[in-house]
Each structure stands twice: as C-alpha cells, then as structure tokens.
Scaffold this motif. Structure first.
Motif, PDB file in Angstrom:
ATOM      1  N   ILE A  58       0.844  -1.194   0.000  1.00  0.00           N
ATOM      2  CA  ILE A  58       0.000   0.000   0.000  1.00  0.00           C
ATOM      3  C   ILE A  58       0.882   1.249   0.000  1.00  0.00           C
ATOM      4  O   ILE A  58       1.948   1.256   0.602  1.00  0.00           O
ATOM      5  CB  ILE A  58      -0.914  -0.019   1.254  1.00  0.00           C
TER       6      ILE A  58
ATOM      7  N   ASN B 122      -6.436 -10.369  10.146  1.00  0.00           N
ATOM      8  CA  ASN B 122      -5.930  -9.325   9.265  1.00  0.00           C
ATOM      9  C   ASN B 122      -5.748  -9.862   7.874  1.00  0.00           C
ATOM     10  O   ASN B 122      -4.780 -10.551   7.588  1.00  0.00           O
ATOM     11  CB  ASN B 122      -4.614  -8.773   9.789  1.00  0.00           C
TER      12      ASN B 122
ATOM     13  N   ALA C 241       7.163  -9.834   9.121  1.00  0.00           N
ATOM     14  CA  ALA C 241       8.029  -8.836   9.749  1.00  0.00           C
ATOM     15  C   ALA C 241       8.880  -8.121   8.703  1.00  0.00           C
ATOM     16  O   ALA C 241       9.428  -7.074   8.968  1.00  0.00           O
ATOM     17  CB  ALA C 241       8.913  -9.497  10.806  1.00  0.00           C
ATOM     18  N   HIS C 242       8.963  -8.677   7.519  1.00  0.00           N
ATOM     19  CA  HIS C 242       9.911  -8.110   6.551  1.00  0.00           C
ATOM     20  C   HIS C 242       9.308  -8.010   5.153  1.00  0.00           C
ATOM     21  O   HIS C 242      10.011  -8.141   4.166  1.00  0.00           O
ATOM     22  CB  HIS C 242      11.186  -8.959   6.520  1.00  0.00           C
TER      23      HIS C 242
ATOM     24  N   ASP D 272      -4.489  -4.266  17.593  1.00  0.00           N
ATOM     25  CA  ASP D 272      -4.731  -5.708  17.473  1.00  0.00           C
ATOM     26  C   ASP D 272      -4.219  -6.282  16.161  1.00  0.00           C
ATOM     27  O   ASP D 272      -4.223  -7.503  15.987  1.00  0.00           O
ATOM     28  CB  ASP D 272      -6.233  -6.006  17.554  1.00  0.00           C
ATOM     29  N   SER D 273      -3.855  -5.438  15.226  1.00  0.00           N
ATOM     30  CA  SER D 273      -3.485  -5.934  13.904  1.00  0.00           C
ATOM     31  C   SER D 273      -2.181  -6.726  13.974  1.00  0.00           C
ATOM     32  O   SER D 273      -1.118  -6.205  14.293  1.00  0.00           O
ATOM     33  CB  SER D 273      -3.318  -4.771  12.924  1.00  0.00           C
ATOM     34  N   MET D 274      -2.259  -7.998  13.648  1.00  0.00           N
ATOM     35  CA  MET D 274      -1.060  -8.828  13.647  1.00  0.00           C
ATOM     36  C   MET D 274      -0.076  -8.341  12.587  1.00  0.00           C
ATOM     37  O   MET D 274       1.132  -8.492  12.741  1.00  0.00           O
ATOM     38  CB  MET D 274      -1.430 -10.284  13.401  1.00  0.00           C
ATOM     39  N   LEU D 275      -0.605  -7.759  11.513  1.00  0.00           N
ATOM     40  CA  LEU D 275       0.290  -7.257  10.468  1.00  0.00           C
ATOM     41  C   LEU D 275       1.048  -6.023  10.945  1.00  0.00           C
ATOM     42  O   LEU D 275       2.225  -5.850  10.648  1.00  0.00           O
ATOM     43  CB  LEU D 275      -0.496  -6.962   9.185  1.00  0.00           C
TER      44      LEU D 275
ATOM     45  N   THR E 110       3.690  -7.297  13.561  1.00  0.00           N
ATOM     46  CA  THR E 110       4.859  -7.950  12.971  1.00  0.00           C
ATOM     47  C   THR E 110       5.721  -6.943  12.222  1.00  0.00           C
ATOM     48  O   THR E 110       6.941  -7.057  12.214  1.00  0.00           O
ATOM     49  CB  THR E 110       4.453  -9.096  12.015  1.00  0.00           C
ATOM     50  N   ALA E 111       5.101  -5.947  11.607  1.00  0.00           N
ATOM     51  CA  ALA E 111       5.874  -4.918  10.899  1.00  0.00           C
ATOM     52  C   ALA E 111       6.754  -4.153  11.884  1.00  0.00           C
ATOM     53  O   ALA E 111       7.923  -3.879  11.597  1.00  0.00           O
ATOM     54  CB  ALA E 111       4.944  -3.956  10.166  1.00  0.00           C
TER      55      ALA E 111
ATOM     56  N   TYR F 174       7.863  -5.248  14.739  1.00  0.00           N
ATOM     57  CA  TYR F 174       8.938  -6.178  15.102  1.00  0.00           C
ATOM     58  C   TYR F 174      10.036  -6.163  14.035  1.00  0.00           C
ATOM     59  O   TYR F 174      11.228  -6.113  14.344  1.00  0.00           O
ATOM     60  CB  TYR F 174       8.367  -7.582  15.278  1.00  0.00           C
ATOM     61  N   GLY F 175       9.628  -6.174  12.770  1.00  0.00           N
ATOM     62  CA  GLY F 175      10.588  -6.197  11.668  1.00  0.00           C
ATOM     63  C   GLY F 175      11.166  -4.820  11.348  1.00  0.00           C
ATOM     64  O   GLY F 175      11.859  -4.654  10.357  1.00  0.00           O
TER      65      GLY F 175
ATOM     66  N   ASP G 133       9.756  -2.228  10.202  1.00  0.00           N
ATOM     67  CA  ASP G 133       9.311  -1.918   8.859  1.00  0.00           C
ATOM     68  C   ASP G 133       8.211  -0.855   8.960  1.00  0.00           C
ATOM     69  O   ASP G 133       7.130  -1.129   9.469  1.00  0.00           O
ATOM     70  CB  ASP G 133       8.759  -3.234   8.264  1.00  0.00           C
TER      71      ASP G 133
ATOM     72  N   ASN H 223       5.658   0.136   7.686  1.00  0.00           N
ATOM     73  CA  ASN H 223       4.620  -0.234   6.724  1.00  0.00           C
ATOM     74  C   ASN H 223       3.303   0.428   7.119  1.00  0.00           C
ATOM     75  O   ASN H 223       2.412  -0.196   7.675  1.00  0.00           O
ATOM     76  CB  ASN H 223       4.487  -1.763   6.730  1.00  0.00           C
ATOM     77  N   TRP H 224       3.160   1.715   6.805  1.00  0.00           N
ATOM     78  CA  TRP H 224       1.957   2.450   7.228  1.00  0.00           C
ATOM     79  C   TRP H 224       0.716   1.973   6.476  1.00  0.00           C
ATOM     80  O   TRP H 224      -0.408   2.253   6.902  1.00  0.00           O
ATOM     81  CB  TRP H 224       2.173   3.954   7.096  1.00  0.00           C
ATOM     82  N   GLY H 225       0.905   1.252   5.399  1.00  0.00           N
ATOM     83  CA  GLY H 225      -0.242   0.698   4.675  1.00  0.00           C
ATOM     84  C   GLY H 225      -1.067  -0.214   5.574  1.00  0.00           C
ATOM     85  O   GLY H 225      -2.290  -0.245   5.509  1.00  0.00           O
ATOM     86  N   ARG H 226      -0.385  -0.950   6.449  1.00  0.00           N
ATOM     87  CA  ARG H 226      -1.098  -1.842   7.370  1.00  0.00           C
ATOM     88  C   ARG H 226      -1.839  -1.039   8.433  1.00  0.00           C
ATOM     89  O   ARG H 226      -2.890  -1.456   8.906  1.00  0.00           O
ATOM     90  CB  ARG H 226      -0.098  -2.798   8.030  1.00  0.00           C
TER      91      ARG H 226
ATOM     92  N   ALA I 224      -4.876   0.452   6.630  1.00  0.00           N
ATOM     93  CA  ALA I 224      -5.867  -0.588   6.335  1.00  0.00           C
ATOM     94  C   ALA I 224      -6.659  -0.930   7.599  1.00  0.00           C
ATOM     95  O   ALA I 224      -7.884  -1.048   7.561  1.00  0.00           O
ATOM     96  CB  ALA I 224      -5.193  -1.833   5.772  1.00  0.00           C
TER      97      ALA I 224
ATOM     98  N   LEU J 117       4.827  -8.372  17.788  1.00  0.00           N
ATOM     99  CA  LEU J 117       4.540  -9.811  17.733  1.00  0.00           C
ATOM    100  C   LEU J 117       5.741 -10.515  17.120  1.00  0.00           C
ATOM    101  O   LEU J 117       6.153 -10.187  16.008  1.00  0.00           O
ATOM    102  CB  LEU J 117       3.281 -10.054  16.892  1.00  0.00           C
TER     103      LEU J 117
END
Lengths: 396, 396
Positions: A113, A181, A392-393, B298-301, B304-305, B307-308, B310, B312-315, B318, B383
């Motif tokens: 996104i 998700n 995560a990546h 709560d978003s697992m995505l 995990t982002a 954690y990584g 990352d 990732n603002w898209g998550r 969303a 996560l």
C-alpha cells in the motif's frame, strides 16, 4: 480440484512479468472475454479503498465487462489522485490495445500500500500481455496475481444446462492470516453459461457470503479485496434468471468453486501448517453462533496451541466466554473432531487421544452451546513462527 | 519505580512453592492485613468465570477483606462443582490457619484452565505459607503469581495525607499478548490510607479503566482476571470519601500505580521486544477513536511490521479503514513518533527516517483522523517468533 488447464469457451488469459515485483516473477495478468460479458462484483467494505476498486465500483454499475487487468507487487492504495489517474491510464491503455471500450475494462491491484503504481512499466508491458493471450493460460493468471501465496489457486466445475455442458472456473489469491488481518483477497470467475445480471449478482453475493466471508470478519477486509464473475453466454443456453429452475444448479456450482478457492486460501495462510474448521452449534441466535466461531478462530492462543498440537481447550472455552455471545458454561460441550474434550463445561480427560488427532492437517473444533438451534462455521489456520518471519519483513 | 522492598504498614506477605507448577518455582502467595481492610475488586467480564472469581464476587459484597491467597500453575477454571469446593477448601483452610473468618478471605488462581486444583498440595502448604509471612516479602508475592511473566511487577507511591505519609503499593502479573487474547491479569494493591468503601471502589474502577482496560479489549478478558485493593486504614487519617478534597490525590496515586503496572505487563508481553502506544486523535466520537486504536493495536500485520522495524503504514491505514469507525481517507495523517508518514491519506516518503526510529524500544503511532476532537490511547507490543514458541507449547 486444482485444475491447471480449465478452458472456458470465449475466454483468453495471459500472465507475464512487467517488472513490478523486485523478483522476476510474473506480476501482470489479463482476463479477456471475446464478447462483452454479464459481470458482477463484490468489493471490499474497508472505508479506505484502493484506486482500482473505486473505478471498478463505477464500471460495475453497467453489469458488463470484457477484460480484467490485474497487477501484483503494488496495491495502488492510498496513492491519492495519482493512483486514480494511474488506474485510469492502465484501463485506457489496455482498452486501446484490445480495441474495446474502457468502460468494459476493470483494473485490480494487490501488493504494498502507498507506493505509486509503476505505470510506465505497465503501459510498456500491455502489448506483450495482449499478445500472450491464450485460452489455456488461466494457470498463468493465477500465478501472476500471487503475492505471498505459495501456490496458484484454481477451481472449476462443469454443469449440464439444457442438454449442453457449461463451465464455471475461478482463480483466487489470498495469503495473510485471513483472520483477523486479511491481506488482499482477489477472486475472478469466468463462465460461458448465459445468465441474467440480477441472477449472476445474487449468486455471487451468496457464494461470497458462504465462502470468502466465512474465512474472515467483515470489518477485516483489505483496501483491495475483490470477487468478480464474468458470464459471456457463449453456451447459448436460455439465460438463467433468479426464478429459473436452473438457478439453484448454477448457484451450487458457483458455491463449490468459491468454497474450494476459499479453502485453498486458508490452507495457504502465511506459515500455516493446519486447516481448522470451527463449528458452533446449539446457539440461541445465528449472531451468537458467529460471534463464538469468530472469537475462537481469531484467538492467537487457540491458533498457536493447534500449531503446537496442544489440546488446550481452556483457550477455546475462554474465547467462547469473551466472544460476547450468550453462553452457559454448564451446558457447553467441545469436540476435537469426534473426541469430546469438554462435557457440560468441564474437561473429559481425553487430552492424550486429542493430542494424536492434532497431528492431522485438517482439524474440526465443534462447540455445542446447547442453548438453541442456530449454528455457524468459520475456517481458519494455525499460527506459526513462519507467519511472523514472512510479515516482519514484507516491504523491505 | 520497580520497588522490591515496599513496606505497607499492617500488611504481611509470603510466597512459597507448593509444588503446583512442574518447576520448583514459587506458586503459592499470601497477602495478609493484620486488621480487616476496606476491600474493592474488579473482576473478569468473561461469561466463563473461574471458581475463585465466582466466590470472590460473593465475598466482595461485604466490601471487607483480610487475606488473599493466590496460586499460579492452575486456573481452577472450568472445573465444575469440584472447582468451587476446592476454592472453598482453600479459603477455609487458610482462614483456620490465620484464625479469621472465611468471609474475609479471597482466593485467586492463574494457570492452565480445566485441570482440578491440586488441593491437597495447597492445604499441606498453608501452614508454611502463613509461617513465612513478613512485612518485607511483597516481592515474593509478585514472583509467586507469575506464569509466563519474565519479571515480577511492583509499583508503589507515597502520598501526604493530613500531615502523614501513606503508601499505595501494588503487584501484578500479565503475560500473554494482552491484545487480543489476554492471559490472566492479576493485580493486588495494598494501602494503609483510610478510605470509605464507596470511594475505594470508585477509584479502583476508574484506575482499571484508564490502565488495564487500555491494554486490551473489554471482551477479551480471561476467566480469572482480577484487580483488588485492600485499605487497612492504619494511617489513621480521616477516612477519604468521594467528596473529600483528598479523593483526587488518592485516585491519582492509585492511577499511577496501575498505569505503571499495566505498562510493565505490556513490556513483558510474551516475546515482546517493543512497547507501542497507539494514539488516535481528531475522531468524531470517543467510540470511533477507540475502535481505530484497538484495530491498529490488534493488527497482527502492524505488530509484525513493528517487530521487523518496517514502517509499513499501509497496514496501519488498512486497519484504520476496517475498524468500523467513520474515517475520511483524504483527511488522515499518521505519525511514527514525530515523523509524519502519511499526510491527507498519502505517503510522505519518510520511510527511511521512520525505519531508524523503529530501532527504539518505545514507539508511538499517532493517527489523526482530522474529523473531530475526540481521542483514545491503547498500549500494545510487537509480535515475534518467541510469542509463538511460548504459546505453542504452554500446557505440555
């Protein structure tokens, strides 16, 4: 069946690499019907919608379509006015190359996104894409739309309609944990069976409700989720209406295709090793049955226990209790496949047998609330280290 | 402060091993007030409640208490009539040993659901437990109630009340991911400050709402969640009422203790490496602000982002979109700490700076909906693979 060679009369397909993905994997796909087809679609209910979804919602009003161009590697979501312009450019370029009206073309995107679509790469690839069209390339489309999917998902059925044999074939992509998700879910179904727009729309809506909507919570849709069906009518049967006796036959076959595809999506959940069906019975209302099924299916503790082959029914009963549904602890039974783990709210001591069952790839957890007659089913998968590793990546 | 040596006048503590856990770790704890104390409690809203919680809900009606016995290693939940009998036996045995009324005793359990409490082991250990009571052993209680917690959680505050210094000290256990699947959260707070039952109950309820309820969704409580406070009044101040000017001072100190404990719980989330605060501003309603904060937390995505590392603002966007809240994509701003990642719904291209910030242990994600004046905050954690590892094999 995972059928790699489905042929649907009048449809042609292509999947190529346009260089959108960093890898050299295919990332641009085309579905083309030789004649304009009756078209229906179900799109994400997410308040944030990707640019191609916004355009598709306009085009679908005509209930017609002839081509769907799909890219992976970029979602074209949260890309502002530029995103809309890029989606329109994609549609216009393809329409020109195919010599059809842009109003009959749909674009669809999946991937990261917030990054501008590499529109020049797409436009440059369109002649090759159109040049590659072939009736036997559905598999290539299924592959080119994959993101973190590990296998291409195809399903098809043949049904007899007025003495002739019609085909319904679909492809899908999923990945993500599905619940809670959802990564983008895309599904495209093609048929040569003639059917009226209203009947096709109704059959698709019901099929999605019974398949893709069973593998996630409504609110958890991605910005790009799409399920579309094109019916080109080349079978030349009398077009099916909602009241025609053949409607049920058509709808059932469509249900089978979407059910099979949704099952494949869960099987291919990121890092998943097991397919888990949560069945809730004996609920006072359908809403209560769904609440329990979803709470259990979404529970990270339940998902990790299943991965660890641990018959930890305490986590199942705790999720049942916090689901918000009306639950009477003293009536509750829980089964793992046929093994009764909990009887009237207390354990039966059958953990040892249950542990062996958890070695299987397909697992059913049944929760009987014994408080009514309503039921619900949800499909989910286990949660593994691999899921974390993948997610995560992802953008890097 | 993580204070290991808090002394609260008139309270004594003990933590020993009764052999409930398979390891030789301490698993039985006692909090004892030399005099009956004004007592308030907030208990799980899960429809399935552990046996000791069912009894505590009865005892708390008296607004009095003198002892709390807590075991880890077994939740005594979903254990039917036997569970109730075992909890009563525990209470009666302890009351007898202490020479007080069973009505002033509370039992609390945490651990695996659905296994009978090893009541004989507990009864056998009670004389040693009572014999170990000491004013300086609060740390031992905090340790003995741990399950998958990696550190004991203590917090205390001293406040001046009518020329004297009163103490409020609390301990807690958490673990689990907190959101969306809460492992049992237990919190016990002691104070020597005199306060009326109604004022104590009100202060506790508000403190829990602003702390522990900020780190999870209401419905996601375990079968055993408990927060209790005992005020023995040994400071001999004029008892605080809801209308007394000192009420705010007391409530603020209690807030600080519960806030600190709740933050420690998130920091100690299973496998967590980062503490993440989700701040939602500019919502039309408080409910909408909470929906967005919780969906993102709560978003697992998203987890995990982070954690990584990352950005990732898209998550994030969303999850905002599927939260169910009223959201206008074209107004939305998203910040990572002070870095604006999204402006009016589209990316600002600052991922490189954001990625560096994600190396920090404490991260704030701010979502400004720019559609109103309401806000909400939720604390969560990342996560990791470690979470899966811990939870896939918990009962075995």
């Amino acid at each position: 069946m995972r059928q790699a060679t489905a042929i649907i009369p009048g449809f042609r397909f292509a999947g190529i690499s346009a260089g959108i993905k960093k890898s050299s994997a295919n990332d641009l796909a085309l579905i083309f019907s030789e004649t304009p087809a009756v078209t229906a679609g179900v799109f994400t209910t997410n308040k944030i919608k990707a640019a191609p979804v916004k355009l598709a919602l306009k085009h679908i009003a005509s209930q017609k379509g002839q081509a769907i161009i799909v890219n992976s590697g970029n979602a074209n979501a949260c890309t502002g006015n530029r995103g809309i312009k890029d989606a329109k450019d994609t549609i216009d370029s393809l329409a020109k190359e195919l010599g059809i009206s842009p109003a009959l073309v749909y674009a669809s995107s999946t991937g990261v996104i917030g990054r501008p679509l590499p529109i020049e790469k797409i436009k440059k690839a369109i002649p090759e894409l159109v040049g590659s069209l072939s009736p036997s390339s559905l598999q290539q489309v299924a592959s080119a739309i994959m993101t973190t999917d590990t296998f291409a998902k195809l399903s098809s059925r043949k049904i007899r309609i007025g003495g002739k044999t019609g085909t319904i074939a679909g492809i899908a992509k999923g990945a993500g944990m599905i619940c809670p998700n959802m990564a983008t879910m895309l599904c495209f179904i093609m048929t040569d069976i003639a059917i009226k727009p209203q009947a096709l729309g109704s059959a698709l809506k019901d099929a999605v409700q019974r398949s893709f909507n069973r593998i996630r919570i409504d609110n958890d849709m991605s910005t790009n989720d799409t399920a579309m069906v094109m019916a080109n009518g080349l079978l030349k049967n009398a077009p099916i209406t909602k009241n025609s006796p053949l409607y049920r036959k058509f709808a059932n076959a469509l249900d089978e295709v979407t059910h099979e595809l949704s099952k494949m999506i869960v099987q291919d959940g990121e890092g998943a090793t097991k397919l888990v069906e949560i069945v809730v019975k004996g609920a006072g209302t359908e809403g209560d049955a769904e609440k329990v099924a979803r709470a259990v299916a979404d529970s990270m503790l339940v998902k990790t226990a299943i991965y660890g082959m641990d018959p930890n029914w305490g986590r199942i009963i705790a999720a049942t209790g916090y689901s918000g549904a009306k639950v009477d602890e003293n009536k509750l039974d829980i089964y793992l496949d046929k093994i009764k783990l909990v009887s009237r709210g207390t354990g039966t001591g059958k953990e040892a047998i249950a542990r062996k069952l958890l070695a299987n790839k397909d697992i059913t957890i049944t929760i009987n609330l014994r408080s009514g007659t309503k039921s619900a089913k949800v499909l989910t998968c286990d949660l593994t280290e691999k899921y974390i590793e993948i997610n995560a990546h992802y953008t890097t």
